[in-house]
Motif scaffolding. Structure first.
Motif, PDB file in Angstrom:
ATOM      1  N   VAL A  35      15.888   2.094 -42.077  1.00  0.00           N
ATOM      2  CA  VAL A  35      17.068   1.243 -42.239  1.00  0.00           C
ATOM      3  C   VAL A  35      17.066   0.138 -41.188  1.00  0.00           C
ATOM      4  N   PHE A  36      16.692   0.489 -39.963  1.00  0.00           N
ATOM      5  CA  PHE A  36      16.631  -0.510 -38.892  1.00  0.00           C
ATOM      6  C   PHE A  36      15.657  -1.634 -39.250  1.00  0.00           C
ATOM      7  N   ARG A  40       9.234  20.199 -31.881  1.00  0.00           N
ATOM      8  CA  ARG A  40       9.492  20.565 -33.274  1.00  0.00           C
ATOM      9  C   ARG A  40       8.712  19.641 -34.196  1.00  0.00           C
ATOM     10  N   TRP A  41       8.646  20.021 -35.469  1.00  0.00           N
ATOM     11  CA  TRP A  41       8.140  19.132 -36.503  1.00  0.00           C
ATOM     12  C   TRP A  41       9.221  18.107 -36.849  1.00  0.00           C
ATOM     13  N   GLY A  42       8.796  16.976 -37.348  1.00  0.00           N
ATOM     14  CA  GLY A  42       9.757  16.006 -37.827  1.00  0.00           C
ATOM     15  C   GLY A  42      10.312  16.401 -39.189  1.00  0.00           C
ATOM     16  N   GLU A  43      11.477  15.882 -39.507  1.00  0.00           N
ATOM     17  CA  GLU A  43      12.087  16.055 -40.822  1.00  0.00           C
ATOM     18  C   GLU A  43      12.088  14.707 -41.541  1.00  0.00           C
ATOM     19  N   ALA A  44      12.106  14.750 -42.871  1.00  0.00           N
ATOM     20  CA  ALA A  44      12.122  13.504 -43.641  1.00  0.00           C
ATOM     21  C   ALA A  44      13.296  12.628 -43.230  1.00  0.00           C
ATOM     22  N   GLU A  45      14.416  13.260 -42.875  1.00  0.00           N
ATOM     23  CA  GLU A  45      15.601  12.504 -42.482  1.00  0.00           C
ATOM     24  C   GLU A  45      15.368  11.712 -41.195  1.00  0.00           C
ATOM     25  N   ASP A  46      14.413  12.153 -40.378  1.00  0.00           N
ATOM     26  CA  ASP A  46      14.130  11.430 -39.136  1.00  0.00           C
ATOM     27  C   ASP A  46      13.586  10.033 -39.397  1.00  0.00           C
ATOM     28  N   LEU A  47      13.019   9.821 -40.584  1.00  0.00           N
ATOM     29  CA  LEU A  47      12.447   8.520 -40.910  1.00  0.00           C
ATOM     30  C   LEU A  47      13.483   7.542 -41.456  1.00  0.00           C
ATOM     31  N   ALA A 106      14.633  -2.547 -42.100  1.00  0.00           N
ATOM     32  CA  ALA A 106      15.038  -3.262 -43.315  1.00  0.00           C
ATOM     33  C   ALA A 106      16.319  -4.064 -43.124  1.00  0.00           C
ATOM     34  N   SER A 107      16.958  -3.943 -41.957  1.00  0.00           N
ATOM     35  CA  SER A 107      18.253  -4.582 -41.752  1.00  0.00           C
ATOM     36  C   SER A 107      18.136  -5.812 -40.847  1.00  0.00           C
ATOM     37  N   GLU A 108      19.246  -6.529 -40.723  1.00  0.00           N
ATOM     38  CA  GLU A 108      19.277  -7.708 -39.861  1.00  0.00           C
ATOM     39  C   GLU A 108      19.118  -7.339 -38.392  1.00  0.00           C
ATOM     40  N   ALA A 109      19.314  -6.064 -38.063  1.00  0.00           N
ATOM     41  CA  ALA A 109      19.171  -5.644 -36.669  1.00  0.00           C
ATOM     42  C   ALA A 109      17.747  -5.825 -36.158  1.00  0.00           C
ATOM     43  N   SER A 110      16.774  -5.912 -37.077  1.00  0.00           N
ATOM     44  CA  SER A 110      15.374  -6.067 -36.668  1.00  0.00           C
ATOM     45  C   SER A 110      14.857  -7.485 -36.930  1.00  0.00           C
ATOM     46  N   ASP A 111      15.760  -8.455 -37.066  1.00  0.00           N
ATOM     47  CA  ASP A 111      15.332  -9.816 -37.403  1.00  0.00           C
ATOM     48  C   ASP A 111      14.362 -10.414 -36.393  1.00  0.00           C
ATOM     49  N   PHE A 112      14.416  -9.968 -35.145  1.00  0.00           N
ATOM     50  CA  PHE A 112      13.549 -10.526 -34.107  1.00  0.00           C
ATOM     51  C   PHE A 112      12.414  -9.568 -33.763  1.00  0.00           C
TER      52      PHE A 112
END
Length: 211
Positions: A181-182, A169-176, A184-190
């Motif tokens: 968020v990941f 399928r094509w991607g949707e804007a919501e897929d991004l 931009a969040s502390e979950a990606s600090d490393f």
């Protein structure tokens, strides 16, 4: 070439302060003086000559006034800003030149920051450089490529994307949204130096093709 004294365009955002005015002498009627675009041909914030001419107009009227190093660029490739932040700066994501020229008709931004001054106790922390590599996204711009043809068949490009994307399928804007968020969040600090492809894995297919 004469010395050009430029007047910057100024910007007002919620997170800005007043030190560009009080400490650096930038003149502006804005209450919160956040950015001064001191060297700019960008249409959203041009630099001005004393007679009101924009820097871009001056360069266009005086070919070669900047030498030849910029001749290979369609647009003036440098934007210099003074920024005063009294709050934490937000996460910023900038596209590649190819994507930015295609979508916005402007170059992307490769940034360099130089800290001129800071208040006691201020510091830089958790500096990261990551990006999102979007696949083929269903947007108004791509709608013509997804239209049903007069004979009832799917557009050839639509057929190709769906057939070669493992997600079918094509991607949707919501897929991004989740990946953004990941990052931009502390979950990606490393996480640093990552291009996170959100493309249904079509890049993996294309990258394996010969030629």
């Amino acid at each position: 070439m004469p010395v050009l004294k430029l007047t910057p365009s100024c910007k007002d955002y919620l997170w800005g302060g007043s030190r560009l005015r009080t400490d650096f002498g930038i003149k502006s009627d804005l209450e919160s003086l956040v950015e001064a675009w001191v060297l700019s041909c960008h249409p959203d914030g041009p630099s001005y000559l004393p007679d009101g001419t924009t820097l871009a107009a001056y360069i266009a009227a005086h070919p070669g006034c900047l030498g030849t190093d910029c001749d290979r660029f369609e647009q003036f490739p440098i934007l210099t800003k003074f920024i005063d932040a009294k709050q934490n700066l937000s996460v910023q994501v900038h596209p590649s030149n190819e994507y930015a020229l295609k979508k916005e008709h402007q170059y992307g931004k490769t940034e360099m920051w130089y800290v001129l001054d800071c208040l006691p106790g201020a510091y830089l922390y958790n500096i990261q450089c990551n990006g999102i590599g979007p696949g083929y996204i269903a947007t108004p711009q791509t709608a013509p490529l997804r239209e049903i043809q007069p004979d009832g068949s799917r557009h050839p490009f639509d057929q190709f994307i769906v057939a070669k994307t493992p997600a079918e399928r094509w991607g949707e804007a919501e897929d991004l949204g989740g990946p953004a968020v990941f990052l931009a969040s502390e979950a990606s600090d490393f996480v640093n130096g990552l291009i996170l492809y959100v493309d249904g894995s079509i890049f993996a297919y294309i990258s394996k093709q010969p030629g």
